[in-house]
Design a protein around this motif. Structure first.
Motif, short mmCIF file in Angstrom:
data_model
loop_
_atom_site.label_atom_id
_atom_site.label_comp_id
_atom_site.label_asym_id
_atom_site.label_seq_id
_atom_site.Cartn_x
_atom_site.Cartn_y
_atom_site.Cartn_z
N GLU A 128 -4.05 17.33 -30.21
CA GLU A 128 -2.73 17.52 -29.58
C GLU A 128 -1.67 16.59 -30.18
O GLU A 128 -0.49 16.88 -30.10
N LEU A 129 -2.11 15.47 -30.75
CA LEU A 129 -1.13 14.51 -31.28
C LEU A 129 -1.00 14.59 -32.80
O LEU A 129 -0.03 14.10 -33.37
N CYS A 130 -1.99 15.20 -33.45
CA CYS A 130 -2.04 15.19 -34.92
C CYS A 130 -0.95 16.07 -35.52
O CYS A 130 -0.77 17.21 -35.09
N ILE A 131 -0.22 15.55 -36.51
CA ILE A 131 0.83 16.35 -37.15
C ILE A 131 0.32 16.95 -38.47
O ILE A 131 1.10 17.50 -39.24
N ALA A 132 -0.96 16.81 -38.72
CA ALA A 132 -1.64 17.45 -39.86
C ALA A 132 -1.08 17.01 -41.21
O ALA A 132 -1.09 17.78 -42.17
N CYS A 133 -0.62 15.76 -41.29
CA CYS A 133 -0.04 15.29 -42.56
C CYS A 133 -1.10 15.10 -43.63
O CYS A 133 -0.79 15.07 -44.82
N GLY A 134 -2.35 14.92 -43.23
CA GLY A 134 -3.44 14.77 -44.21
C GLY A 134 -3.61 13.36 -44.74
O GLY A 134 -4.50 13.11 -45.56
N THR A 135 -2.79 12.41 -44.26
CA THR A 135 -2.86 11.05 -44.80
C THR A 135 -4.25 10.44 -44.61
O THR A 135 -4.79 9.79 -45.51
N CYS A 136 -4.85 10.67 -43.44
CA CYS A 136 -6.15 10.05 -43.16
C CYS A 136 -7.24 10.64 -44.04
O CYS A 136 -8.23 9.98 -44.35
N ILE A 137 -7.07 11.89 -44.47
CA ILE A 137 -8.12 12.54 -45.28
C ILE A 137 -8.24 11.82 -46.61
O ILE A 137 -9.34 11.50 -47.07
N THR A 138 -7.10 11.54 -47.22
CA THR A 138 -7.16 10.89 -48.53
C THR A 138 -7.46 9.40 -48.39
O THR A 138 -7.97 8.79 -49.33
N CYS B 156 9.06 21.14 -45.12
CA CYS B 156 7.82 20.38 -44.95
C CYS B 156 7.35 20.43 -43.49
O CYS B 156 7.98 19.85 -42.61
N PRO B 157 6.23 21.10 -43.21
CA PRO B 157 5.78 21.22 -41.81
C PRO B 157 5.35 19.89 -41.20
O PRO B 157 5.44 19.72 -39.98
N ALA B 158 4.90 18.94 -42.03
CA ALA B 158 4.51 17.63 -41.47
C ALA B 158 5.75 16.93 -40.93
O ALA B 158 5.71 16.29 -39.87
N THR B 159 6.88 17.10 -41.63
CA THR B 159 8.13 16.48 -41.16
C THR B 159 8.59 17.16 -39.88
O THR B 159 8.99 16.50 -38.92
N VAL B 160 8.54 18.50 -39.86
CA VAL B 160 8.95 19.22 -38.64
C VAL B 160 8.05 18.80 -37.48
O VAL B 160 8.52 18.47 -36.39
N ASN B 161 6.74 18.75 -37.73
CA ASN B 161 5.80 18.32 -36.67
C ASN B 161 6.14 16.91 -36.19
O ASN B 161 6.09 16.63 -34.99
#
Ligand code: SF4
Ligand code: SF4
Ligand code: SF4
Length: 573
Positions: free
Chosen positions: A48-58, A147-152
């Motif tokens: 519910e809080l994740c903006i899916a930016c992917g930062t944690c994946i890398t 950029c959807p991460a920015t919109v999120n």
């Protein structure tokens, strides 16, 4: 703009692979919106809080952070003989080498896609619509972003700024609309460097437009499952040509340039920013009084060329040059043949995440107290827990995002206290010396055996006993000293084991009193084995302390660990 709670049935985009997580807190540290909760030693993503930016994946060193893959869904569409169009994001130029770029369209056709084109075609429509929107709203701040991460980020964290977003569809959505318009039944698949696009495709307003979103890594996986090798494919073209400067979209300022808006870096009314910190700062500066300002924010530093799955084979400058070269070389379509898209407007939903809860000072102090922080000077703000300071971490505990035990200095203090107690009760004499063989610590058994007190702390060991065993360690004559030694001044016969702690050049001496000659060999063996266990515990304690600190500092202690294990083995012998 409307408000909504995040749909419960929304598929998580980013999650943790539990078996792999080693609770190092790195993902907690890098997550820009505190969407990661530590629970039972696992870093759990709160969808519910994740903006899916992917930062944690890398950032995760264990590859424990994963994203929802869609390539199986695409394979199934192929098996069901659907007509499938694929929209390739312009940053494919970064992911694939030049010879691969030329063969990619053929490879995709062989894989089963019926229409192969670039998302930049949709980008051109988005840019045109953005230019119109801005010209109709000239006296306010306009945040133009694809950029959807920015919109999120805005919709989750800064909903008060949502009114500044230019409500125009992104290139992916514009292109999907165009592809569906010409063939409503066909499936549309997007491939790019971005994880947040998987989330964007799920937004309520975008339902049924994009049927699957792949990263370039997934696209490679799909080609490999279909047994298609790029070096065995012939060169061919995409099915459509890209108009204008739309191939520049993955670069910072690419949208503004395509939209024909000024991109002069010194222009105070038009700015392009990238990277979370810069985006956050630029957005936070906006308010109702901000007039005539156009901002293009992109969540990834330098734009999508640095997206989480852009490939990262080359430097930022090389990537930028590759995009510019590719854009310059493209054949442009006849302006008369450029299709247009009527429905380019969209709306964004703010998310009521329930995260913004206020806690009283008493509640915060209570949590701080639990980890030994009784006064502000106890708050070290060391960031080892992944939070920027002790108070933020305490608030995260109150929100159920963090556990008190994540405070490393506190846990170290507890561990040290426990270990000190163990040493204090050890029947063997234990002494710890610094690199100049000065006494740092003596346990009660040692003090009793050698009739001394803490008054000798910081004095050289030679005040008390023959320092030769330790000097042999200092000069590296031996790695571990083991010998029966007679201390006649003290009426003692001891079995001495001495070794070095390589991390800090400290020396440990363990003295087993074997004076009582009536003791059986069995007793001696018992003592030896007890000593080895204690020595091992001491070493492992030192290793774990060093590892905890090294984890925080980002150093590698593997070499030290191997050395220490060898040491333990040699003591056992
Ligand atoms: S970064 Fe560390 S804490 Fe986060 S998922 Fe990876 S291993 Fe676990
Ligand atoms: S994807 Fe981004 S927002 Fe989501 S948990 Fe990872 S770092 Fe946080
Ligand atoms: S900058 Fe590009 S790659 Fe990065 S999150 Fe935004 S759209 Fe995705």
């Amino acid at each position: 703009m409307t408000h909504q709670t995040r749909p419960k049935d929304k598929l998580p985009v980013v999650y943790t692979s539990r078996a792999k997580c080693r609770d190092c807190y790195r993902c907690v540290r890098v997550c820009p919106v505190q969407a990661i909760r530590m629970k039972d030693g696992q870093a759990e993503v709160i969808t519910e809080l994740c903006i899916a930016c992917g930062t944690c994946i890398t950032a995760c060193p264990q590859q424990a952070k994963a994203y929802r893959t869609d390539y199986n869904k695409v394979l199934q569409m192929m098996e069901e003989n659907h007509q499938i169009a694929i929209s390739i994001a312009p940053s494919f130029v970064i992911y694939y080498d030049e010879w691969q770029q030329k063969r990619l369209p053929s490879a995709l056709r062989m894989a089963g896609f019926s229409h192969i084109s670039e998302t930049a075609i949709g980008a051109y429509q988005s840019a045109k619509a953005t230019a119109e929107y801005v010209s109709e709203n000239p006296h306010r701040a306009n945040v133009c972003t694809a950029c959807p991460a920015t919109v999120n980020y805005v919709m989750h964290e800064k909903p008060e700024l949502a009114g500044f977003l230019v409500e125009v569809v992104s290139p992916m959505i514009a292109h999907a609309k165009m592809l569906k318009k010409t063939a409503p039944k066909r499936k549309v698949v997007f491939a790019g460097p971005c994880v947040a696009k998987k989330d964007e495709a799920q937004w309520t307003v975008n339902q049924d437009l994009v049927d699957a979103v792949l990263t370039f890594d997934e696209l490679d996986e799909l080609l490999s499952i279909r047994q298609i090798n790029l070096d065995q494919c012939e060169e061919s073209s995409f099915d459509d040509l890209v108009p204008g400067d739309a191939s520049l979209f993955p670069l910072e300022g690419g949208l503004l340039r395509t939209a024909g808006l000024k991109t002069d870096m010194l222009d105070e009314h038009v700015i392009a920013v990238s990277g979370f910190r810069e985006v956050k700062d630029a957005l936070e500066a906006l308010n109702e009084k901000t007039g005539n300002l156009i901002i293009e924010p992109m969540f990834c530093k330098n734009g999508c060329i640095n997206g989480p799955f852009a490939g990262h084979k080359h430097t930022g400058i090389q990537n930028r040059a590759a995009i510019l070269n590719y854009a310059a070389k493209q054949r442009k379509p006849d302006p008369a043949n450029i299709g247009s898209l009527k429905s380019t407007s969209t709306h964004f939903d703010t998310v009521q995440s329930g995260k913004k809860v206020d806690f009283s000072e008493d509640q915060i102090r209570e949590v701080l107290k639990k980890t030994g922080k009784l006064t502000p000077s106890d708050e070290l703000n060391c960031t080892a827990c992944g939070y920027p300071d002790c108070r933020t971490k305490a608030i995260a505990v109150l929100k159920g995002l963090a556990e008190p035990e994540m405070c490393m200095p506190y846990m170290r203090r507890i561990a040290e206290q426990k270990f000190d107690t163990m040493i204090d009760y050890d029947p063997n004499g234990i002494v710890l010396l610094d690199h100049e063989l000065r006494i740092i610590h003596m346990n009660p058994a040692f003090k009793k055996m050698f009739s001394c007190s803490d008054a000798l702390l910081a004095k050289k060991i030679s005040y008390l006993i023959d320092p030769d065993p330790f000097e042999q360690l200092v000069t590296k004559k031996v790695d571990v000293y083991r010998s029966k030694t007679n201390y006649s001044n003290y009426n003692l016969l001891c079995h001495l084991v001495a070794y070095v702690l390589p991390e800090n050049q400290h020396y440990v001496g363990i003295f087993m009193d074997i004076t009582d000659t009536s003791s059986s060999k069995e007793k001696l063996r018992e003592l030896q084995s007890e000593t080895v266990i204690k020595a091992q515990e001491l070493i492992e304690h030192q290793i774990s302390m060093a590892q905890e600190l090294a984890k925080f500092l980002g150093e590698h202690t593997a070499a030290g660990e191997i050395l220490m294990k060898k040491l333990i083995d040699s003591i056992k012998k």
